[in-house]
Enzyme design. Structure first.
Site, PDB file in Angstrom:
ATOM      1  N   ARG A 164      -0.509   4.250 -15.531  1.00  0.00           N
ATOM      2  CA  ARG A 164      -0.712   5.687 -15.761  1.00  0.00           C
ATOM      3  C   ARG A 164      -0.844   6.429 -14.424  1.00  0.00           C
ATOM      4  O   ARG A 164      -1.576   5.994 -13.556  1.00  0.00           O
ATOM      5  CB  ARG A 164      -1.968   5.921 -16.616  1.00  0.00           C
ATOM      6  N   GLU A 170     -10.907   0.003 -12.507  1.00  0.00           N
ATOM      7  CA  GLU A 170     -10.026  -0.921 -13.206  1.00  0.00           C
ATOM      8  C   GLU A 170      -9.754  -2.116 -12.298  1.00  0.00           C
ATOM      9  O   GLU A 170      -9.637  -1.968 -11.083  1.00  0.00           O
ATOM     10  CB  GLU A 170      -8.722  -0.224 -13.579  1.00  0.00           C
ATOM     11  N   LYS A 172      -6.634  13.407 -12.860  1.00  0.00           N
ATOM     12  CA  LYS A 172      -7.185  14.203 -13.973  1.00  0.00           C
ATOM     13  C   LYS A 172      -8.552  14.787 -13.609  1.00  0.00           C
ATOM     14  O   LYS A 172      -8.826  15.970 -13.876  1.00  0.00           O
ATOM     15  CB  LYS A 172      -7.278  13.270 -15.181  1.00  0.00           C
ATOM     16  N   PHE A 184     -18.986   4.284 -13.640  1.00  0.00           N
ATOM     17  CA  PHE A 184     -18.321   4.332 -12.334  1.00  0.00           C
ATOM     18  C   PHE A 184     -17.441   3.103 -12.096  1.00  0.00           C
ATOM     19  O   PHE A 184     -17.097   2.794 -10.958  1.00  0.00           O
ATOM     20  CB  PHE A 184     -19.368   4.454 -11.218  1.00  0.00           C
ATOM     21  N   LEU A 185     -17.113   2.373 -13.161  1.00  0.00           N
ATOM     22  CA  LEU A 185     -16.347   1.146 -12.954  1.00  0.00           C
ATOM     23  C   LEU A 185     -14.905   1.439 -12.529  1.00  0.00           C
ATOM     24  O   LEU A 185     -14.342   2.483 -12.855  1.00  0.00           O
ATOM     25  CB  LEU A 185     -16.370   0.272 -14.197  1.00  0.00           C
ATOM     26  N   CYS A 198      -7.785   8.393 -13.675  1.00  0.00           N
ATOM     27  CA  CYS A 198      -9.032   9.120 -13.385  1.00  0.00           C
ATOM     28  C   CYS A 198      -8.894  10.175 -12.298  1.00  0.00           C
ATOM     29  O   CYS A 198      -9.108  11.362 -12.558  1.00  0.00           O
ATOM     30  CB  CYS A 198     -10.121   8.124 -13.008  1.00  0.00           C
ATOM     31  N   VAL A 239     -13.165   1.830 -20.467  1.00  0.00           N
ATOM     32  CA  VAL A 239     -14.608   2.046 -20.360  1.00  0.00           C
ATOM     33  C   VAL A 239     -15.330   1.518 -21.601  1.00  0.00           C
ATOM     34  O   VAL A 239     -16.302   0.768 -21.501  1.00  0.00           O
ATOM     35  CB  VAL A 239     -14.915   3.544 -20.134  1.00  0.00           C
ATOM     36  N   PHE A 257     -12.480   3.331   1.016  1.00  0.00           N
ATOM     37  CA  PHE A 257     -11.625   4.452   0.584  1.00  0.00           C
ATOM     38  C   PHE A 257     -11.035   5.219   1.753  1.00  0.00           C
ATOM     39  O   PHE A 257     -10.879   6.423   1.715  1.00  0.00           O
ATOM     40  CB  PHE A 257     -12.368   5.362  -0.410  1.00  0.00           C
ATOM     41  N   LEU A 258     -10.729   4.472   2.795  1.00  0.00           N
ATOM     42  CA  LEU A 258     -10.028   5.056   3.938  1.00  0.00           C
ATOM     43  C   LEU A 258      -8.701   4.334   4.139  1.00  0.00           C
ATOM     44  O   LEU A 258      -8.217   4.235   5.247  1.00  0.00           O
ATOM     45  CB  LEU A 258     -10.888   4.961   5.202  1.00  0.00           C
TER      46      LEU A 258
HETATM   47  C1  UGA Z   1     -11.854   5.293 -10.020  1.00  0.00           C
HETATM   48  C2  UGA Z   1     -13.212   5.221  -9.286  1.00  0.00           C
HETATM   49  O1  UGA Z   1     -13.091   4.410  -8.126  1.00  0.00           O
HETATM   50  C3  UGA Z   1     -14.298   4.646 -10.211  1.00  0.00           C
HETATM   51  O2  UGA Z   1     -15.553   4.689  -9.555  1.00  0.00           O
HETATM   52  C4  UGA Z   1     -14.354   5.483 -11.489  1.00  0.00           C
HETATM   53  O3  UGA Z   1     -15.300   4.959 -12.413  1.00  0.00           O
HETATM   54  C5  UGA Z   1     -12.994   5.499 -12.146  1.00  0.00           C
HETATM   55  O4  UGA Z   1     -12.022   6.045 -11.228  1.00  0.00           O
HETATM   56  C6  UGA Z   1     -13.077   6.352 -13.388  1.00  0.00           C
HETATM   57  O5  UGA Z   1     -13.429   7.537 -13.273  1.00  0.00           O
HETATM   58  O6  UGA Z   1     -12.917   5.821 -14.488  1.00  0.00           O
HETATM   59  P1  UGA Z   1      -9.908   3.535 -10.558  1.00  0.00           P
HETATM   60  O7  UGA Z   1      -9.137   4.702 -11.115  1.00  0.00           O
HETATM   61  O8  UGA Z   1      -9.955   2.270 -11.316  1.00  0.00           O
HETATM   62  O9  UGA Z   1     -11.446   3.966 -10.298  1.00  0.00           O
HETATM   63  O10 UGA Z   1      -9.224   3.201  -9.158  1.00  0.00           O
HETATM   64  P2  UGA Z   1      -9.624   3.221  -7.621  1.00  0.00           P
HETATM   65  O11 UGA Z   1      -9.857   1.854  -7.160  1.00  0.00           O
HETATM   66  O12 UGA Z   1     -10.657   4.225  -7.334  1.00  0.00           O
HETATM   67  O13 UGA Z   1      -8.242   3.731  -6.997  1.00  0.00           O
HETATM   68  C7  UGA Z   1      -7.702   5.019  -7.370  1.00  0.00           C
HETATM   69  C8  UGA Z   1      -6.422   5.290  -6.616  1.00  0.00           C
HETATM   70  O14 UGA Z   1      -6.710   5.525  -5.244  1.00  0.00           O
HETATM   71  C9  UGA Z   1      -5.413   4.145  -6.635  1.00  0.00           C
HETATM   72  O15 UGA Z   1      -4.118   4.671  -6.797  1.00  0.00           O
HETATM   73  C10 UGA Z   1      -5.575   3.490  -5.272  1.00  0.00           C
HETATM   74  O16 UGA Z   1      -4.423   2.834  -4.833  1.00  0.00           O
HETATM   75  C11 UGA Z   1      -5.884   4.713  -4.417  1.00  0.00           C
HETATM   76  N1  UGA Z   1      -6.635   4.403  -3.175  1.00  0.00           N
HETATM   77  C12 UGA Z   1      -7.894   3.893  -3.233  1.00  0.00           C
HETATM   78  C13 UGA Z   1      -6.061   4.670  -1.952  1.00  0.00           C
HETATM   79  O17 UGA Z   1      -4.906   5.140  -1.865  1.00  0.00           O
HETATM   80  N2  UGA Z   1      -6.769   4.416  -0.816  1.00  0.00           N
HETATM   81  C14 UGA Z   1      -8.029   3.908  -0.848  1.00  0.00           C
HETATM   82  O18 UGA Z   1      -8.619   3.707   0.244  1.00  0.00           O
HETATM   83  C15 UGA Z   1      -8.599   3.636  -2.086  1.00  0.00           C
END
Ligand code: UGA
Length: 463
Positions: free
Chosen positions: A350, A158, A286, A155-156, A283, A15, A272-273
């Site tokens: 992580r 990775e 935690k 809200f970014l 994130c 971030v 996110f489905l």
């Molecule tokens: C997440 C949020 O999407 C960001 O908006 C937020 O800013 C960030 O946390 C944070 O709080 O710093 P991130 O951890 O980079 O971002 O990853 P995501 O793309 O959200 O994915 C999170 C986990 O969910 C991954 O393990 C991914 O594989 C899983 N996921 C995601 C699924 O299993 N299914 C989905 O449909 C989407």
């Protein structure tokens, strides 16, 4: 562009570093502070330390010019109009966010308040942190007329962090005074008036001059809750679709069709489905735990979040059972594993469900040969090579002589594998896909048994 603001960003993780270079990209002068001298030296030398699109480019454009790096928080505070706190808020043993780094930074800032400054919480923090930061600064000699504390959650994601920062769905600013709100509005003006999107070399994305970013002004407490509630809601969506996937398996239905069918409802939306082996990363796990603890501490029953966590943990155990069902016994089996990162297009391991699963499989007596396009260096630190775990140079080396191949991370590279080649390398032609990257019939047509999540298994036709 507007007149530039001098900004100190404390913490150069995902971030902090992304915010620092992006603030420079929209015209500000930035002092990036980290207490790790090696990190500071690496950044000065142009090593971005994390795998993130556009970051090396922006770092090279601005380093040692519009963005400087230092370990001296005091000097950075003295020089800045706004100090963004972007240090880690790791999970403590109780599940609460550990705010000791935030507190230490607030104490140090207090000693260098020689003119009015806005102190901005960028780290993910529980509601009321704002008040604690204010109290801490005052206790350490900060005069209350010399500062305001603002919440500006990030809200970014990775992997797409730079683009997310410069093309945000929304910018949330929780400020309790007009003076502080005005500083944040000035900082983000190039994104909210659209001028950034017309600048030469602007990073392309969703937004443009005619359709710039929205800035939502709220109270500080609301902004703090918006961040936790957003991540908890997204995690809930994932657990929901995973539970639906399990139901589809029991009913012999197809979760991809179901997800499409519900996602077309604009009130639900298609994002996110994606079912799989559960969410991970630094994130969601935690933040869901921290938000649940916030609710507990405020006397609010939010046991929905406990269910979200339960489904997420169970999803990995279910996948392990699928591997066992495909191979009968696990002791002594050699498995090729594709994916170590917690999601595709990042090197971050992580809280990776892939790592958890590898550990579970090794505990069951399997030998693993793993490959990840970017996560192997970090994984080697967490899980060094042993007689049960080796790392491969590519996907095909991981599959060589394996009893089955597993996909555990949704790297786009893994959705384009040469399946006939994989088949010739494997001892048994079995692909277990924890991320649903393939069409089951297509894999079966190439001669492999295909097991995925929430869809019937597909088998090659008998010769
Ligand atoms: C997440 C949020 O999407 C960001 O908006 C937020 O800013 C960030 O946390 C944070 O709080 O710093 P991130 O951890 O980079 O971002 O990853 P995501 O793309 O959200 O994915 C999170 C986990 O969910 C991954 O393990 C991914 O594989 C899983 N996921 C995601 C699924 O299993 N299914 C989905 O449909 C989407």
């Amino acid at each position: 562009m507007i007149g530039s603001v001098t900004i100190a960003v404390v913490g150069s993780g995902y971030v902090g570093l992304v915010a620092a270079v992006c603030f420079a990209e929209i015209g500000h002068n930035v002092i990036c502070v980290d207490n790790d001298q090696r990190k500071v030296d690496a950044l000065k030398g142009g090593d971005s330390l994390i795998h993130e699109e556009h970051l090396p480019e922006l770092l090279n454009r601005y380093r040692n010019d519009r963005v400087t790096f230092t370990t001296d928080l005091g000097a950075a505070t003295a020089a800045a109009d706004a100090v963004f706190i972007a240090v880690g808020t790791p999970q403590s043993e109780t599940g609460d966010a550990d705010l000791s780094y935030v507190e230490a930074v607030a104490c140090e800032i207090a000693r260098h308040l020689d003119s009015y400054k806005v102190i901005v919480e960028k780290s993910t923090v529980p509601v009321y942190t704002n008040e604690w930061v204010r109290r801490t600064v005052e206790r350490n000699g900060g005069n209350s007329t010399m500062f305001d504390v603002v919440s500006n959650p990030e809200f970014l994601r990775e992997g797409t962090a730079v683009e997310d920062f410069l093309h945000p769905d929304r910018i949330v600013v929780g400020a309790d005074t007009p003076r502080a709100a005005a500083v944040l509005q000035a900082i983000y003006k190039p994104l909210t008036d659209g001028s950034y999107y017309t600048s030469p070399n602007a990073i392309a994305g969703r937004l443009n001059q005619g359709d710039p970013s929205v800035l939502l002004l709220t109270s500080t407490k609301s902004a703090e809750i918006i961040k936790h509630a957003s991540n908890a809601f997204l995690a809930m969506k994932i657990s929901f679709i995973n539970a639906v996937a399990n139901l589809c398996e029991a009913a012999d239905a197809n979760v991809e069709q179901v997800a499409k069918g519900i996602g077309l409802d604009s009130r639900i939306g298609p994002k996110f489905l994606r079912p799989g082996i559960g969410y991970g990363g630094s994130c969601f796990p935690k933040d869901v735990a921290a938000f649940r603890n916030v609710a507990d501490s405020l006397g609010v029953d939010f046991s929905l979040l406990t269910e979200v966590e339960k489904i997420n943990a169970e999803q990995k155990r279910r996948f392990l059972r699928k591997v066992r069902a495909a191979l009968w016994t696990l002791r002594g089996k050699r498995l090729g594993v594709l994916g170590l990162a917690f999601k595709g297009e990042t090197d971050d391991v992580r809280e990776s469900p892939a790592i958890d699963l590898i550990e579970m499989l090794i505990a069951e007596g399997c030998t693993i040969c793993a490959y990840d396009p970017a996560g192997m260096d970090r994984s080697r630190v967490e899980m060094p090579e042993t007689s049960s775990l080796t790392y491969a140079a590519d996907a095909y080396a991981a599959a060589d002589n394996a009893d089955a191949i597993l996909i555990l991370t949704d790297w786009s590279e893994f959705s384009k594998l040469d399946l006939p080649r994989l088949k010739t390398l494997l001892r048994y032609p079995i692909l277990l896909d924890g991320r649903n990257l393939y069409d089951p019939d297509e894999v079966a047509a190439k001669g492999l048994t295909y097991v995925s999540v929430g869809r019937p298994a597909a088998h090659p036709a008998r010769a």
